[in-house]
Scaffold this active site. Structure first.
Site: not given
Ligand code: PAF
Length: 291
Positions: A34, A37, A187
């Site tokens: 995402h 990162h 998540r």
């Protein structure tokens, strides 16, 4: 970008890079990238001659009832994103490559792990420091990049490189958020629409806590109570913890007076446990970068 699956191959490459005095910036990840990162990759590339990213979903850091099997994975998408970011090497070992035999050496983090996620996830940080120790020996980075969203992980990695004398500089970068304030997390994909709307209250409640501190409140009990009340008004699932601790020692604070502290929350949604935090410097402002 070169994709490498073999430990020997990447070790040979990084050894040669060191011989030719090239600096290596390393971003260890479990993939399913995402924007958080991507910001780590961008910084690693900007501050080093060579950037290396690893993708490895490390079984050792998941408890028996945790989401190892369902942890989101999308190798093709990750490879494309890393390429677009201009990453030089993507290290993607298999489990057999990383753990060919049962480990004889067991590592344990005995401090900084008795609070926050460490308390709810026994053994988690032992798994994290084990895989990172292996990855640091394999990749031999000069600088490593972590997101401050996983602040306890940053505190534990800080201790790992100090205690074990890794010649590595740790860089912690600020949490990347969407427009609603929700912290980017692999998540988040597991949240329902309704849960996603509720999840913005993690950040909003932290900001309420921060404002109290800026306004001069020094009692962590009062601040925690206010955060819990806010969360309970807007979120109808379980609160794992709301904590205010010194950072990075993660020692308890009884009075917030000119200390660097962390306000951290963790919430159980149905298929995702979300965490968020603000690390506040002495004057109550959010820490943007940890070096
Ligand atoms: O933050 C993560 O993705 C993981 O804990 C890490 C640092 C890659 C170790 O497996």
């Amino acid at each position: 970008m070169k994709i490498i699956k073999s430990i020997l191959e990447i070790q040979q490459i990084t050894t040669k890079l060191h011989q030719s005095k090239k600096t290596i910036g390393f971003v260890p990840t479990m993939g399913y990238f995402h924007k958080g990162h991507l910001s780590l990759m961008k910084q690693a590339k900007h501050e080093n001659e060579i950037s290396i990213v690893s993708i490895f979903v490390n079984p050792l850091q998941f408890g028996p009832n945790e989401d190892y099997d369902s942890y989101p994975r999308d190798e093709e998408r990750d490879i494309n994103l890393a390429k677009q970011m201009g990453v030089d090497y993507l290290f993607m070992p298999t489990i057999e490559e990383m753990y060919p035999t049962e480990m004889v050496i067991k590592m344990a983090a005995t401090e900084r792990t008795n609070a926050l996620c460490g308390r709810s996830r026994p053994g988690h940080f032992d798994g994290v420091i084990t895989v990172l120790t292996k990855l640091f020996h394999i990749v031999q980075p000069n600088k490593i990049y972590f997101g401050l969203k996983d602040a306890q992980q940053v505190a534990v990695v800080d201790a790992l490189i100090t205690d074990l004398n890794f010649p590595i500089d740790l860089v912690g970068l600020s949490t990347v958020r969407d427009n609603s304030g929700l912290a980017m997390s692999s998540r988040n994909i597991n949240l329902t629409k309704e849960e996603r709307d509720q999840a913005i209250w993690l950040y909003k409640s932290l900001k309420i806590g921060q404002q109290l501190i800026v306004d001069g409140e020094e009692n962590p009990v009062i601040i925690k109570k206010e955060i819990i009340n806010t969360l309970k008004q807007h979120i109808d699932v379980g609160i794992d913890y709301v904590e205010i601790l010194e950072f990075p020692s993660l020692h308890t604070v009884s009075v917030i007076d000119k200390k660097q502290i962390i306000i951290a929350v963790a919430i159980f949604f149905k298929y995702a446990r979300l965490i968020d935090n603000l690390i506040l410097n002495m004057d109550g402002q959010v820490l943007k970068r940890l070096d």
